[in-house]
Design a protein around this motif. Structure first.
Motif, PDB file in Angstrom:
ATOM      1  N   PHE A 157     -10.400   1.200  -3.344  1.00 49.53           N
ATOM      2  CA  PHE A 157     -10.336   2.495  -4.027  1.00 49.53           C
ATOM      3  C   PHE A 157     -11.750   2.972  -4.371  1.00 49.53           C
ATOM      4  O   PHE A 157     -12.118   4.123  -4.105  1.00 49.53           O
ATOM      5  CB  PHE A 157      -9.497   2.373  -5.294  1.00 49.53           C
ATOM      6  N   GLU A 196      -4.600  -0.419 -14.476  1.00 47.76           N
ATOM      7  CA  GLU A 196      -3.514   0.201 -13.729  1.00 47.76           C
ATOM      8  C   GLU A 196      -3.965   1.557 -13.203  1.00 47.76           C
ATOM      9  O   GLU A 196      -4.772   2.245 -13.824  1.00 47.76           O
ATOM     10  CB  GLU A 196      -2.292   0.373 -14.631  1.00 47.76           C
ATOM     11  N   ARG A 197      -3.412   1.954 -12.042  1.00 44.72           N
ATOM     12  CA  ARG A 197      -3.861   3.195 -11.419  1.00 44.72           C
ATOM     13  C   ARG A 197      -3.704   4.403 -12.348  1.00 44.72           C
ATOM     14  O   ARG A 197      -4.590   5.258 -12.419  1.00 44.72           O
ATOM     15  CB  ARG A 197      -3.094   3.426 -10.109  1.00 44.72           C
ATOM     16  N   ARG A 214      -6.797  11.070  -6.913  1.00 45.85           N
ATOM     17  CA  ARG A 214      -5.336  11.073  -6.929  1.00 45.85           C
ATOM     18  C   ARG A 214      -4.752  10.974  -5.522  1.00 45.85           C
ATOM     19  O   ARG A 214      -3.581  10.605  -5.356  1.00 45.85           O
ATOM     20  CB  ARG A 214      -4.814  12.338  -7.618  1.00 45.85           C
ATOM     21  N   PRO A 274      -4.680   6.349  -1.449  1.00 44.62           N
ATOM     22  CA  PRO A 274      -3.468   5.522  -1.486  1.00 44.62           C
ATOM     23  C   PRO A 274      -3.627   4.318  -2.410  1.00 44.62           C
ATOM     24  O   PRO A 274      -4.733   3.846  -2.662  1.00 44.62           O
ATOM     25  CB  PRO A 274      -3.298   5.080  -0.030  1.00 44.62           C
ATOM     26  N   GLU A 275      -2.491   3.843  -2.912  1.00 46.20           N
ATOM     27  CA  GLU A 275      -2.491   2.647  -3.763  1.00 46.20           C
ATOM     28  C   GLU A 275      -3.006   1.471  -2.941  1.00 46.20           C
ATOM     29  O   GLU A 275      -2.418   1.083  -1.942  1.00 46.20           O
ATOM     30  CB  GLU A 275      -1.070   2.365  -4.261  1.00 46.20           C
ATOM     31  N   GLU A 276      -4.149   0.940  -3.335  1.00 49.32           N
ATOM     32  CA  GLU A 276      -4.730  -0.177  -2.598  1.00 49.32           C
ATOM     33  C   GLU A 276      -5.565  -1.016  -3.560  1.00 49.32           C
ATOM     34  O   GLU A 276      -5.606  -0.751  -4.763  1.00 49.32           O
ATOM     35  CB  GLU A 276      -5.597   0.298  -1.416  1.00 49.32           C
ATOM     36  N   GLU A 277      -6.204  -2.035  -3.049  1.00 50.84           N
ATOM     37  CA  GLU A 277      -7.028  -2.902  -3.886  1.00 50.84           C
ATOM     38  C   GLU A 277      -8.117  -2.087  -4.588  1.00 50.84           C
ATOM     39  O   GLU A 277      -8.643  -1.130  -4.016  1.00 50.84           O
ATOM     40  CB  GLU A 277      -7.678  -3.996  -3.040  1.00 50.84           C
TER      41      GLU A 277
END
Length: 358
Positions: free
Chosen positions: A83, A122-123, A73, A76-79
């Motif tokens: 991740f 999706e994340r 969690r 960070p939002e990344e490829e």
């Protein structure tokens, strides 16, 4: 009909989904203080496992699963590839905290496999899959401990004396525990046992944790020093020995807290059955025998200074402080799992557990 009594179980690991927070009972404070602590960073999680704030092979695995979810969690939002790379790095870091308990690496592999299965989603969906996997590992251990307890209870009768070493109750696992599971389950059903708990030097898990859990549950427990196991056996006070395990090799050799093999040797001498109790996740068929189980060596200060106001040895005295030893399969009367009780030859009975996928 025997009276049924309610046994209070310790909840050693708790994930608060609403607050998205992971809590453990800090076992280093027991028995004098029952305190929950929150684990937020990778460093805190590593420290909790390495310093035995959370301990016991199944509990370490459960905790590690929740740790990886919590850490996922924070990425960070990344490829997706980035991740996964970061999550694998977290997994390797946590896995290096303690080398002997196979459940740690097992749980981390399971979480990483889940991430790889859902990596392109999706994340939010990926994170939910990771949480569900961690929760499933936890629930699965609860179910396994209940089954182990049922099988183990068939090995003893009302009024028996049972000797145990280290701690393999709810604090080290979940719900009933493994080695303590039959005792707690039997107590719930009105059975009465006399338990002798080895203190388990140098970290005193038997004194601080096992006697605490059993006393809390209303079990007749007597604390003895490790070097008193022989005399209580000779006195005829022990009808069975129940211990947990951190890793079981393919041939049935079992690693458990240091001192366990000595208990097994004594039990053999006095003709007392010696049982190892643990979930199948603790069995490592890729490890041929006990010689291939890595044995963790810990800080010498645990022997010299940890529990004393003043050091009990000179500062320059050398210490050898292995955390575990290996009990030879020839000393083990049976290995109790959630799938049943394995008997010698263990190379066959343990392998059969995994041949049967049901």
């Amino acid at each position: 009909m025997k009276d049924i009594q309610k046994v209070t179980h310790v909840q050693n690991i708790r994930y608060d989904k609403e607050a998205e927070a992971l809590y453990i009972i800090d076992q280093t404070r027991l028995p004098n203080e029952e305190k929950e602590i929150r684990l937020e960073t990778a460093e805190e999680m590593y420290t909790a496992i390495q310093t035995l704030q959370v301990r016991g092979a199944p509990a370490i695995g459960i905790c590690a699963a929740y740790c990886l979810y919590a850490l996922a969690r924070t990425i960070p939002e990344e490829e997706p590839e980035a991740f996964l790379e970061k999550l694998r790095a977290y997994g390797a870091y946590l896995n290096s905290s303690r080398p002997t308990a196979v459940n740690l690496s097992w749980a981390i592999r399971a979480m990483l496999a889940t991430a790889e299965e859902h990596w392109n989603e999706e994340r939010a969906a990926l994170l939910e899959a990771l949480y569900q996997k961690a929760a499933a590992i936890h629930e699965d251990d609860i179910a396994k401990c209940a089954a182990i307890s049922e099988y183990g209870l068939t090995l003893v009768k009302d009024g028996d004396g049972i000797l145990t070493h280290c701690n393999a109750g709810p604090l080290a696992t979940s719900r009933y525990g493994t080695a303590l599971g039959p005792i707690l389950l039997g107590t719930e059903r009105g059975m009465r046992f006399r338990v002798f708990s080895d203190e388990t030097r140098p970290l005193l898990q038997g004194a601080r944790l096992t006697s605490y859990e059993l006393h809390r549950a209303g079990v007749d427990v007597t604390l003895v020093c490790d070097n008193m196991a022989s005399i209580v056996m000779k006195n005829g006070w022990v009808q069975a020995c129940f211990v947990g395990c951190d890793r079981v090799a393919a041939n049935g050799d079992a690693a458990n807290k240091i001192g366990t093999s000595g208990v097994a040797i004594l039990a053999k001498h006095y003709g007392i059955p010696f049982y190892v109790l643990g979930p199948t996740s603790t069995i490592d068929l890729n490890c041929p025998d006990g010689d291939h189980i890595p044995i963790e060596e810990r800080n010498p200060e645990e022997i010299k200074t940890l529990w004393y106001e003043k050091p009990m040895a000179l500062s320059d005295i050398k210490c050898y402080n292995p955390a575990f030893d290996v009990t030879d399969h020839s000393l083990i009367s049976g290995i109790v799992t959630e799938k049943g009780i394995c008997r010698a030859p263990y190379t066959e009975s343990l392998a059969a557990l995994f041949d049967n996928k049901t």
